[in-house]
Motif scaffolding. Structure first.
Motif, PDB file in Angstrom:
ATOM      1  N   SER A 158      -1.722 -10.696   3.175  1.00  0.00           N
ATOM      2  CA  SER A 158      -0.382 -11.048   3.650  1.00  0.00           C
ATOM      3  C   SER A 158      -0.493 -11.708   5.015  1.00  0.00           C
ATOM      4  O   SER A 158      -1.096 -11.145   5.946  1.00  0.00           O
ATOM      5  CB  SER A 158       0.501  -9.797   3.731  1.00  0.00           C
ATOM      6  OG  SER A 158       0.596  -9.162   2.477  1.00  0.00           O
ATOM      7  N   VAL A 159       0.113 -12.886   5.154  1.00  0.00           N
ATOM      8  CA  VAL A 159      -0.003 -13.635   6.401  1.00  0.00           C
ATOM      9  C   VAL A 159       1.362 -13.979   7.003  1.00  0.00           C
ATOM     10  O   VAL A 159       1.464 -14.182   8.210  1.00  0.00           O
ATOM     11  CB  VAL A 159      -0.820 -14.924   6.195  1.00  0.00           C
ATOM     12  CG1 VAL A 159      -2.269 -14.592   5.885  1.00  0.00           C
ATOM     13  CG2 VAL A 159      -0.235 -15.787   5.094  1.00  0.00           C
ATOM     14  N   THR A 160       2.410 -14.053   6.199  1.00  0.00           N
ATOM     15  CA  THR A 160       3.738 -14.328   6.728  1.00  0.00           C
ATOM     16  C   THR A 160       4.471 -13.023   7.005  1.00  0.00           C
ATOM     17  O   THR A 160       4.117 -11.957   6.484  1.00  0.00           O
ATOM     18  CB  THR A 160       4.547 -15.192   5.754  1.00  0.00           C
ATOM     19  OG1 THR A 160       4.780 -14.451   4.539  1.00  0.00           O
ATOM     20  CG2 THR A 160       3.789 -16.466   5.421  1.00  0.00           C
ATOM     21  N   LEU A 164       4.248  -9.501   5.000  1.00  0.00           N
ATOM     22  CA  LEU A 164       3.831  -8.276   5.683  1.00  0.00           C
ATOM     23  C   LEU A 164       4.848  -7.152   5.496  1.00  0.00           C
ATOM     24  O   LEU A 164       4.479  -5.996   5.290  1.00  0.00           O
ATOM     25  CB  LEU A 164       3.640  -8.565   7.173  1.00  0.00           C
ATOM     26  CG  LEU A 164       2.480  -9.498   7.553  1.00  0.00           C
ATOM     27  CD1 LEU A 164       2.548  -9.850   9.022  1.00  0.00           C
ATOM     28  CD2 LEU A 164       1.156  -8.839   7.223  1.00  0.00           C
ATOM     29  N   ARG A 165       6.119  -7.510   5.551  1.00  0.00           N
ATOM     30  CA  ARG A 165       7.161  -6.481   5.364  1.00  0.00           C
ATOM     31  C   ARG A 165       7.118  -5.931   3.940  1.00  0.00           C
ATOM     32  O   ARG A 165       7.214  -4.714   3.722  1.00  0.00           O
ATOM     33  CB  ARG A 165       8.528  -7.075   5.677  1.00  0.00           C
ATOM     34  CG  ARG A 165       9.667  -6.081   5.542  1.00  0.00           C
ATOM     35  CD  ARG A 165      11.001  -6.748   5.814  1.00  0.00           C
ATOM     36  NE  ARG A 165      12.101  -5.814   5.606  1.00  0.00           N
ATOM     37  CZ  ARG A 165      12.568  -4.972   6.502  1.00  0.00           C
ATOM     38  NH1 ARG A 165      12.014  -4.927   7.704  1.00  0.00           N
ATOM     39  NH2 ARG A 165      13.575  -4.168   6.223  1.00  0.00           N
ATOM     40  N   SER A 173       0.301   1.341   0.649  1.00  0.00           N
ATOM     41  CA  SER A 173       0.332   0.911   2.049  1.00  0.00           C
ATOM     42  C   SER A 173      -0.030   2.067   2.962  1.00  0.00           C
ATOM     43  O   SER A 173      -0.158   3.222   2.549  1.00  0.00           O
ATOM     44  CB  SER A 173       1.719   0.374   2.412  1.00  0.00           C
ATOM     45  OG  SER A 173       2.664   1.425   2.418  1.00  0.00           O
ATOM     46  N   ILE A 174      -0.178   1.752   4.249  1.00  0.00           N
ATOM     47  CA  ILE A 174      -0.577   2.768   5.214  1.00  0.00           C
ATOM     48  C   ILE A 174       0.557   3.715   5.559  1.00  0.00           C
ATOM     49  O   ILE A 174       0.335   4.761   6.187  1.00  0.00           O
ATOM     50  CB  ILE A 174      -1.098   2.103   6.504  1.00  0.00           C
ATOM     51  CG1 ILE A 174       0.011   1.255   7.144  1.00  0.00           C
ATOM     52  CG2 ILE A 174      -2.335   1.278   6.223  1.00  0.00           C
ATOM     53  CD1 ILE A 174      -0.374   0.674   8.481  1.00  0.00           C
ATOM     54  N   LEU A 175       1.788   3.379   5.175  1.00  0.00           N
ATOM     55  CA  LEU A 175       2.920   4.259   5.487  1.00  0.00           C
ATOM     56  C   LEU A 175       2.812   5.606   4.790  1.00  0.00           C
ATOM     57  O   LEU A 175       3.374   6.599   5.260  1.00  0.00           O
ATOM     58  CB  LEU A 175       4.237   3.575   5.093  1.00  0.00           C
ATOM     59  CG  LEU A 175       4.636   2.343   5.911  1.00  0.00           C
ATOM     60  CD1 LEU A 175       5.960   1.788   5.422  1.00  0.00           C
ATOM     61  CD2 LEU A 175       4.705   2.670   7.391  1.00  0.00           C
ATOM     62  N   SER A 176       2.095   5.638   3.678  1.00  0.00           N
ATOM     63  CA  SER A 176       1.970   6.889   2.943  1.00  0.00           C
ATOM     64  C   SER A 176       0.975   7.848   3.583  1.00  0.00           C
ATOM     65  O   SER A 176       0.992   9.048   3.297  1.00  0.00           O
ATOM     66  CB  SER A 176       1.553   6.616   1.501  1.00  0.00           C
ATOM     67  OG  SER A 176       0.323   5.898   1.467  1.00  0.00           O
ATOM     68  N   GLU A 196       0.794  -5.081  11.344  1.00  0.00           N
ATOM     69  CA  GLU A 196      -0.497  -5.525  11.867  1.00  0.00           C
ATOM     70  C   GLU A 196      -1.600  -4.520  11.550  1.00  0.00           C
ATOM     71  O   GLU A 196      -2.739  -4.904  11.255  1.00  0.00           O
ATOM     72  CB  GLU A 196      -0.390  -5.763  13.375  1.00  0.00           C
ATOM     73  CG  GLU A 196       0.514  -6.921  13.745  1.00  0.00           C
ATOM     74  CD  GLU A 196       0.593  -7.130  15.248  1.00  0.00           C
ATOM     75  OE1 GLU A 196       1.018  -8.219  15.671  1.00  0.00           O
ATOM     76  OE2 GLU A 196       0.238  -6.202  15.996  1.00  0.00           O
ATOM     77  N   LEU A 197      -1.258  -3.246  11.599  1.00  0.00           N
ATOM     78  CA  LEU A 197      -2.239  -2.231  11.202  1.00  0.00           C
ATOM     79  C   LEU A 197      -2.539  -2.324   9.707  1.00  0.00           C
ATOM     80  O   LEU A 197      -3.676  -2.064   9.283  1.00  0.00           O
ATOM     81  CB  LEU A 197      -1.717  -0.837  11.551  1.00  0.00           C
ATOM     82  CG  LEU A 197      -1.328  -0.599  13.016  1.00  0.00           C
ATOM     83  CD1 LEU A 197      -0.928   0.850  13.217  1.00  0.00           C
ATOM     84  CD2 LEU A 197      -2.456  -0.983  13.947  1.00  0.00           C
ATOM     85  N   GLN A 198      -1.530  -2.706   8.929  1.00  0.00           N
ATOM     86  CA  GLN A 198      -1.748  -2.904   7.502  1.00  0.00           C
ATOM     87  C   GLN A 198      -2.706  -4.055   7.250  1.00  0.00           C
ATOM     88  O   GLN A 198      -3.531  -4.013   6.330  1.00  0.00           O
ATOM     89  CB  GLN A 198      -0.406  -3.168   6.817  1.00  0.00           C
ATOM     90  CG  GLN A 198      -0.492  -3.337   5.313  1.00  0.00           C
ATOM     91  CD  GLN A 198      -0.901  -2.055   4.609  1.00  0.00           C
ATOM     92  OE1 GLN A 198      -0.282  -1.015   4.809  1.00  0.00           O
ATOM     93  NE2 GLN A 198      -1.935  -2.129   3.785  1.00  0.00           N
ATOM     94  N   VAL A 199      -2.636  -5.088   8.072  1.00  0.00           N
ATOM     95  CA  VAL A 199      -3.553  -6.215   7.943  1.00  0.00           C
ATOM     96  C   VAL A 199      -4.989  -5.770   8.191  1.00  0.00           C
ATOM     97  O   VAL A 199      -5.914  -6.174   7.474  1.00  0.00           O
ATOM     98  CB  VAL A 199      -3.147  -7.345   8.917  1.00  0.00           C
ATOM     99  CG1 VAL A 199      -4.221  -8.427   8.979  1.00  0.00           C
ATOM    100  CG2 VAL A 199      -1.828  -7.960   8.479  1.00  0.00           C
ATOM    101  N   LEU A 200      -5.200  -4.936   9.209  1.00  0.00           N
ATOM    102  CA  LEU A 200      -6.550  -4.425   9.469  1.00  0.00           C
ATOM    103  C   LEU A 200      -7.080  -3.659   8.262  1.00  0.00           C
ATOM    104  O   LEU A 200      -8.247  -3.827   7.862  1.00  0.00           O
ATOM    105  CB  LEU A 200      -6.540  -3.516  10.701  1.00  0.00           C
ATOM    106  CG  LEU A 200      -6.142  -4.153  12.047  1.00  0.00           C
ATOM    107  CD1 LEU A 200      -6.183  -3.102  13.144  1.00  0.00           C
ATOM    108  CD2 LEU A 200      -7.055  -5.317  12.385  1.00  0.00           C
ATOM    109  N   HIS A 201      -6.233  -2.838   7.688  1.00  0.00           N
ATOM    110  CA  HIS A 201      -6.648  -2.058   6.516  1.00  0.00           C
ATOM    111  C   HIS A 201      -6.949  -2.965   5.331  1.00  0.00           C
ATOM    112  O   HIS A 201      -7.938  -2.754   4.597  1.00  0.00           O
ATOM    113  CB  HIS A 201      -5.539  -1.064   6.163  1.00  0.00           C
ATOM    114  CG  HIS A 201      -5.823  -0.271   4.925  1.00  0.00           C
ATOM    115  ND1 HIS A 201      -5.419  -0.684   3.670  1.00  0.00           N
ATOM    116  CD2 HIS A 201      -6.477   0.912   4.728  1.00  0.00           C
ATOM    117  CE1 HIS A 201      -5.802   0.190   2.758  1.00  0.00           C
ATOM    118  NE2 HIS A 201      -6.449   1.172   3.374  1.00  0.00           N
TER     119      HIS A 201
END
Length: 359
Positions: A158-160, A164-165, A173-176, A196-201
């Motif tokens: 995801s880049v836009t 990302l949302r 996702s990392i929210l879980s 942004e943290l999701q992008v790292l993951h």
């Protein structure tokens, strides 16, 4: 009495001015989270100029730079075993992160904007026929640059901002698994930081599916710019609980990301973090126009060449030893021809002489 009290007063003023200058100029931090044994970063507090950070990255990967780097923090290391990847994460909005003790940190002097375009171009030029992975990404600005196999490896990244949302609200996702504490899922600023943290993951997860690319001989480069923490500080304030929780979550995520990338490359990767409160000047890219070319012609009317280039020593050695080799070859050949003994000539020459004598 006035003279005796003047010297301590002047000394105190000088100390205060020096401390203020150091706090304003060297407040930001350059940290090395993980590095292989072939790349040696010395433990010390030597300030690194902000504009030379790309040169540190290039030298650690084994590439040459135009200007010599006199910074003592980077040692020579093993010249025959260079890292397979370099990961540089730039965090905006904070001058220092509470990183683990095992990392090495250096203060940044004159934190100006920088880019790793020169390193990416060097990789693309030298390893164009192989499989390098070059990824430069700034999620908050929707800015992405991919070279080589990065287009296929990170095709689903995801880049836009909309992507990302949407990625955050998927099942994996990392929210879980990430403790949000005082952060909220309903706030756009918090979602930008979490994305942004999701992008790292996702980068580590997608790369784990192509582990063969981490074992080839071409070096890889990852340059990420995170601005979510800066937006959290603007929204809630740097003394707020949200900013403190976001900083701790970011530190934990960066350490986890560094460990994952380091393990994917079998311990042969350099992971660096640059924490910058604010850059001193905006980043401007140099462009060439017709007016610029006409001005340069007026400044240099005789069309003189540059007095020195960083390739000069290479070209000089090539030409020097080639001329020495040719000169030695001419001397040896001339000497042998001059001292040639006809009695040791080939049978063809002797048979020709006998036929001439018989006639």
């Amino acid at each position: 009495m006035g003279r005796r009290g003047g010297a301590p007063w002047a000394l105190e003023v000088a100390v205060l001015v020096t401390s203020a200058c150091l706090a304003g100029v060297c407040g930001d931090e350059f940290s090395v989270l993980r590095s292989p044994q072939s790349v040696v970063f010395r433990d010390g507090s030597w300030p690194i100029p902000g504009e030379r950070i790309p040169d540190v990255t290039a030298l650690s990967m084994g590439f040459s730079v135009e200007d010599d780097l006199s910074w003592p923090g980077l040692a020579v290391g093993d010249l025959f075993h260079r890292p397979r990847a370099t990961v540089l994460v730039t965090v905006k909005g904070v001058d220092k992160l509470a990183l683990p003790v095992k990392g090495i940190s250096y203060p940044i002097e004159n934190a100006v904007p920088f880019s790793l375009d020169s390193v990416a171009n060097a990789i693309h030029t030298l390893f164009s026929e192989e499989t390098p992975v070059v990824l430069q990404l700034a999620p908050s600005e929707e800015r992405v640059y991919m070279v080589g196999k990065a287009n296929s490896v990170f095709e689903d990244l995801s880049v836009t901002l909309r992507q990302l949302r949407n990625r955050l609200f998927q099942d994996n996702s990392i929210l879980s698994s990430l403790p949000l504490n005082s952060l909220s899922r309903n706030n756009e600023v918090d979602l930008l930081f979490l994305s942004e943290l999701q992008v790292l993951h996702d980068i580590a997860s997608l790369l784990s599916r192509h582990k063969h690319l981490a074992k080839d001989h071409s070096p890889d480069l990852y340059s990420l710019e995170l601005a979510g923490l800066e937006e959290v500080g603007k929204r809630y304030g740097e003394d707020s609980q949200q900013f403190k929780d976001a900083s701790q979550i970011l530190v934990d995520s960066l350490q986890k990301f560094a460990d994952e990338m380091f393990n994917l490359y079998s311990g042969n990767a350099v992971v660096e973090v640059v924490a910058v409160k604010t850059f001193n000047s905006p980043l401007t890219r140099k462009t060439r126009s017709i007016l610029q070319s006409s001005q340069s012609e007026t400044e240099n009317p005789y069309n003189l060449a540059y007095p020195y280039n960083y390739n000069y020593s290479v070209i000089f050695n090539i030409i020097l030893w080639m001329m020495i080799g040719l000169a030695l070859a001419v001397i040896v050949i001339s000497y042998n021809l001059w001292n040639m003994d006809p009695g040791y000539d080939s049978i063809i020459y002797r048979m020709t002489n006998q036929k001439i004598r018989m006639d």
